[in-house]
Design an enzyme around this catalytic site. Sequence first.
Site, PDB file in Angstrom:
ATOM      1  N   HIS A 143      64.734   5.291  46.456  1.00  0.00           N
ATOM      2  CA  HIS A 143      64.757   4.463  47.723  1.00  0.00           C
ATOM      3  C   HIS A 143      65.220   2.997  47.426  1.00  0.00           C
ATOM      4  O   HIS A 143      64.582   2.580  46.194  1.00  0.00           O
ATOM      5  CB  HIS A 143      63.745   4.538  48.772  1.00  0.00           C
ATOM      6  CG  HIS A 143      63.832   3.921  49.900  1.00  0.00           C
ATOM      7  ND1 HIS A 143      63.384   2.492  50.045  1.00  0.00           N
ATOM      8  CD2 HIS A 143      64.229   4.190  51.227  1.00  0.00           C
ATOM      9  CE1 HIS A 143      63.815   2.257  51.285  1.00  0.00           C
ATOM     10  NE2 HIS A 143      64.027   3.147  52.009  1.00  0.00           N
ATOM     11  N   PRO A 144      65.817   2.056  47.996  1.00  0.00           N
ATOM     12  CA  PRO A 144      66.423   0.857  47.628  1.00  0.00           C
ATOM     13  C   PRO A 144      64.960   0.028  47.295  1.00  0.00           C
ATOM     14  O   PRO A 144      65.063  -1.031  46.455  1.00  0.00           O
ATOM     15  CB  PRO A 144      66.811   0.213  48.657  1.00  0.00           C
ATOM     16  CG  PRO A 144      67.485   1.371  49.514  1.00  0.00           C
ATOM     17  CD  PRO A 144      66.693   2.420  49.268  1.00  0.00           C
ATOM     18  N   VAL A 145      63.720   0.033  48.000  1.00  0.00           N
ATOM     19  CA  VAL A 145      62.658  -0.602  47.310  1.00  0.00           C
ATOM     20  C   VAL A 145      61.804  -0.232  46.358  1.00  0.00           C
ATOM     21  O   VAL A 145      61.121  -0.852  45.806  1.00  0.00           O
ATOM     22  CB  VAL A 145      61.396  -0.900  48.745  1.00  0.00           C
ATOM     23  CG1 VAL A 145      62.301  -1.352  49.763  1.00  0.00           C
ATOM     24  CG2 VAL A 145      60.690   0.653  48.709  1.00  0.00           C
ATOM     25  N   LYS A 146      62.416   0.749  45.467  1.00  0.00           N
ATOM     26  CA  LYS A 146      61.779   1.403  44.581  1.00  0.00           C
ATOM     27  C   LYS A 146      62.330   0.609  43.346  1.00  0.00           C
ATOM     28  O   LYS A 146      62.992  -0.222  43.137  1.00  0.00           O
ATOM     29  CB  LYS A 146      61.887   2.902  44.303  1.00  0.00           C
ATOM     30  CG  LYS A 146      61.236   3.654  45.546  1.00  0.00           C
ATOM     31  CD  LYS A 146      59.831   3.308  45.619  1.00  0.00           C
ATOM     32  CE  LYS A 146      59.236   4.520  46.886  1.00  0.00           C
ATOM     33  NZ  LYS A 146      59.766   4.676  47.912  1.00  0.00           N
ATOM     34  N   MET A 147      61.696   1.301  41.916  1.00  0.00           N
ATOM     35  CA  MET A 147      62.159   0.377  40.632  1.00  0.00           C
ATOM     36  C   MET A 147      63.596   0.468  40.448  1.00  0.00           C
ATOM     37  O   MET A 147      64.067  -0.474  39.910  1.00  0.00           O
ATOM     38  CB  MET A 147      61.544   1.194  39.439  1.00  0.00           C
ATOM     39  CG  MET A 147      59.666   0.634  39.203  1.00  0.00           C
ATOM     40  SD  MET A 147      58.882   0.608  40.875  1.00  0.00           S
ATOM     41  CE  MET A 147      58.753   2.593  41.121  1.00  0.00           C
TER      42      MET A 147
END
Length: 385
Positions: free
Chosen positions: A185-189
């Site tokens: 997902h975009p907020v992950k690493m």
Amino acid sequence: MIPYARQEIGQDDIDAVDRVLRSDWITQGPLIPKFEKAVAARCGAEHGVAVSSATAALHLVFSALNLGKGDRLWTSPNTFVATANSALYCGAEVDFVDIDPATLNMSVEALAFKLIRAEREGRLPKVVVPVHFGGCSCDMKAIHSLSKQYDFRVVEDAAHAIGGRYCGGEIGSCSYSDATVFSFHPVKMITTGEGGMVVTNNSDLAERINLHRSHGITRDESKMHGDSDGAWYYEQLELGFNYRLTDFQAALGLSQLSRLDQFLAKRLALANRYQSLLKDLPLTSQSIPSCNSSAWHLFVIKLSNTASRREVFDRLRDAGIGVNVHYIPVHLQPFYRAQGFKPGDYPEAERYYSAAITLPLYPALKESEQDYVVRQLVSILGEEK
């Protein structure tokens, strides 16, 4: 507004996706297996299967482990609802194990106590899913030892944790589990927009997950029940799903993976800086055991005065800081209350939730922005004295 998290997309990422969009393959193409092999190699696992989301990955693993009606799956209440929901998709029962108040991960002591009681009652779990909250691994050696004693399977929910390390090995090596699930997902690493992956050392499990991600269909003649009618022929062997990743998502993932260490180093530096800047305030942060190296997906603080959490949260938002809260304990959601769960069932998770605020943390966060976040916290908490 300074967000609590955000993706970091560079020109190399854009160019990688552009090349795929100009090619002959944009759905199922050559970059998907390349991405799978690269992630598996990074983790030290034998197999990787890329899918459309971490939720899909969880569902596929549980399905491939034959989790179903009459079975039980246990996980942490301090997680996103998808961890538990994916077990319900399989028809299984869900239960939770309370967290350790320091690490915010599944408590091994609570798990051991619950297993003793469950064995006595004939209600042992078929699968236990430790959640590596914030990027910090659970105590996987202890959980693995319990799995051998009580005969359950272990699936690591490492949606927060690609790039993290545990006892000298990469999270995702599956040294102490049957499989590990990542989120992109975009907020992950690293990100593929939406997307996820299962890594495992079990070739049979990987093959079944691979089959189930695409409707249970095979074009491999060696696996067919009858003779092929021709090059167009395929057979559906089992009931599967449409959980495929696309080639342009895999291109983005490969490009992002090449900068994972850079992202991790920046996250660690910012997390260490937070800890130094906040050390004199009436709050605590997640404790990272000495054998762990967190991926620092989240930087969460726990306020000493839980009664002020809403006011602190609102005032930070009013100051242009996009703080968040991770997570509302799953068992407190109306859907799960309707299943019989109630407040007080998992007191440590509830106590943590009542005090928690997630501060901004992402590679592009500037030190000047971090300083602003800290100044606002100092001002707000100072007024409470």
